[in-house]
Each structure stands twice: as structure tokens, then as C-alpha cells.
Design a protein around this motif. Structure first.
Motif, mmCIF file in Angstrom:
data_model
loop_
_atom_site.group_PDB
_atom_site.id
_atom_site.type_symbol
_atom_site.label_atom_id
_atom_site.label_comp_id
_atom_site.label_asym_id
_atom_site.label_seq_id
_atom_site.Cartn_x
_atom_site.Cartn_y
_atom_site.Cartn_z
ATOM 1 N N GLU A 44 125.676 62.305 113.707
ATOM 2 C CA GLU A 44 126.298 63.288 112.822
ATOM 3 C C GLU A 44 127.815 63.337 112.939
ATOM 4 O O GLU A 44 128.518 63.435 111.951
ATOM 5 C CB GLU A 44 125.709 64.667 113.066
ATOM 6 C CG GLU A 44 126.210 65.696 112.077
ATOM 7 C CD GLU A 44 125.510 67.022 112.212
ATOM 8 O OE1 GLU A 44 126.034 67.998 111.671
ATOM 9 O OE2 GLU A 44 124.454 67.085 112.863
ATOM 10 N N SER A 53 125.487 58.565 106.132
ATOM 11 C CA SER A 53 124.577 58.520 107.278
ATOM 12 C C SER A 53 123.736 57.245 107.264
ATOM 13 O O SER A 53 123.196 56.846 106.239
ATOM 14 C CB SER A 53 123.650 59.746 107.237
ATOM 15 O OG SER A 53 122.650 59.622 108.209
ATOM 16 N N THR A 55 120.485 55.578 109.433
ATOM 17 C CA THR A 55 119.432 55.779 110.425
ATOM 18 C C THR A 55 119.153 54.436 111.081
ATOM 19 O O THR A 55 118.894 53.451 110.385
ATOM 20 C CB THR A 55 118.145 56.311 109.760
ATOM 21 O OG1 THR A 55 118.439 57.566 109.148
ATOM 22 C CG2 THR A 55 117.034 56.492 110.783
ATOM 23 N N ASP A 57 116.622 52.465 113.150
ATOM 24 C CA ASP A 57 115.234 52.450 113.615
ATOM 25 C C ASP A 57 115.139 51.482 114.795
ATOM 26 O O ASP A 57 115.320 50.279 114.652
ATOM 27 C CB ASP A 57 114.309 52.000 112.487
ATOM 28 C CG ASP A 57 112.844 52.006 112.881
ATOM 29 O OD1 ASP A 57 112.531 52.099 114.087
ATOM 30 O OD2 ASP A 57 112.003 51.907 111.980
ATOM 31 N N GLY A 69 120.643 56.485 104.903
ATOM 32 C CA GLY A 69 120.199 57.877 104.976
ATOM 33 C C GLY A 69 118.862 58.000 105.671
ATOM 34 O O GLY A 69 118.636 57.418 106.725
ATOM 35 N N THR A 70 117.954 58.748 105.049
ATOM 36 C CA THR A 70 116.623 58.942 105.627
ATOM 37 C C THR A 70 115.558 58.172 104.865
ATOM 38 O O THR A 70 114.379 58.349 105.101
ATOM 39 C CB THR A 70 116.249 60.434 105.634
ATOM 40 O OG1 THR A 70 116.288 60.917 104.280
ATOM 41 C CG2 THR A 70 117.195 61.237 106.507
ATOM 42 N N ASN A 72 113.762 54.476 103.107
ATOM 43 C CA ASN A 72 113.212 53.261 103.691
ATOM 44 C C ASN A 72 113.911 52.019 103.145
ATOM 45 O O ASN A 72 113.358 50.945 103.122
ATOM 46 C CB ASN A 72 111.699 53.181 103.472
ATOM 47 C CG ASN A 72 111.309 52.969 102.018
ATOM 48 O OD1 ASN A 72 112.133 53.076 101.103
ATOM 49 N ND2 ASN A 72 110.049 52.684 101.785
ATOM 50 N N THR A 109 115.082 55.843 98.166
ATOM 51 C CA THR A 109 116.166 56.418 98.945
ATOM 52 C C THR A 109 116.670 57.629 98.186
ATOM 53 O O THR A 109 116.493 57.724 96.976
ATOM 54 C CB THR A 109 117.309 55.414 99.221
ATOM 55 O OG1 THR A 109 118.167 55.969 100.209
ATOM 56 C CG2 THR A 109 118.079 55.073 97.970
ATOM 57 N N ASP A 110 117.259 58.564 98.871
ATOM 58 C CA ASP A 110 117.792 59.780 98.263
ATOM 59 C C ASP A 110 119.308 59.682 98.266
ATOM 60 O O ASP A 110 119.932 59.724 99.305
ATOM 61 C CB ASP A 110 117.322 61.002 99.059
ATOM 62 C CG ASP A 110 117.825 62.311 98.480
ATOM 63 O OD1 ASP A 110 118.548 62.297 97.460
ATOM 64 O OD2 ASP A 110 117.485 63.362 99.044
#
Length: 140
Positions: A44, A53, A55, A57, A69-70, A72, A109-110
């Protein structure tokens, strides 16, 4: 009758303004083999805002993978010319003649809080199949 819903993003380039090749002090510089320059970041305090952002994995420690982001959508490279190359994911929704779903793979994705847009000159968005619809949508 076999219904096939297939979307393949062959090359997706997401463009951001003011990309630098630096990373903030104390922030990770990569996820696996992908460099994560500021304004992107994994923590953050390491990205400019939530739209940048990444992520990371790390389920497979020998091959950590960065995602936008969040979602896939895997990030393959962040270019210094302000482009983010993401994996050409595909979505599949297959049914048999009785209407039973045989396979379902989603790609999403968002980008609702994102400073990015899909390039009209660097992307190909294709839908193939019977009774198929494919779209990008903006949710206000």
C-alpha cells in the motif's frame, strides 16, 4: 449443438502517464522476473494510488506472478514508455447439446479506480462462437 463462448485478448497494453523507472525506498522492486517501478507497487505505501496496485502471487515461490490490482490478469512487463503488457488471457464458456456447462474460464480485472485505458492501437479484442457477446464495460 455445442455452444462455445471464446474471448482472447491477444495483446493488451494498458497505458499510464508519468511512469518512472524508480521504486520507492523500502519497496520491492520486482515480483518474479517482472520489475515493478513506481508509481506501481506491491504494498500500500509503495504505489501512487490503488489504481497502480500490483498483487504478487507467491503460491509457487520459484515463480511468483504479478497481477493487475486484485484481478486475475497477469502482468508480463511494465515498460518505461508508459505501457503495461498483460497476459493474453482468454475466457471460455462451453455447453453440451443438453445445455450443461462443460468448461468455464473467466478473465477479468477491475479498472474502476484505475488511471489506465486500453489502447485502441495496441490491442486486439476478439469474440468467436455461437450466441456470443463480448464487451468491455464501464461501471459508473
Amino acid at each position: 449443438m455445442l455452444l462455445l463462448y471464446f474471448i482472447h485478448l491477444i495483446l493488451v497494453t494498458i497505458t499510464a502517464k508519468n511512469l518512472t523507472s524508480q521504486t520507492l525506498l523500502g519497496c520491492r522492486t520486482n515480483c518474479g522476473s517482472v520489475s515493478i517501478p513506481y508509481p506501481f507497487g506491491i504494498r500500500e505505501d509503495c504505489y501512487l494510488d490503488v489504481g497502480f496496485s500490483i498483487t504478487c502471487d507467491e503460491h509457487d515461490l520459484s515463480n511468483p506472478l504479478p497481477f493487475l490490482g486484485t484481478g486475475n490478469i497477469e502482468v508480463l512487463n511494465i515498460h518505461h514508455d508508459a505501457q503495461v503488457l498483460i497476459n493474453g488471457r482468454y475466457a471460455v464458456d462451453c455447453y453440451n447439446s443438453g445445455g450443461k456447462r462443460l468448461e468455464n474460464i473467466n478473465a477479468w480485472t477491475d479498472l474502476s479506480e484505475s488511471p489506465f485505458w486500453f489502447s485502441a492501437t495496441h490491442n486486439i479484442f476478439t469474440a468467436i462462437g455461437c450466441d456470443t457477446i463480448a464487451f468491455f464495460s464501464k461501471i459508473s
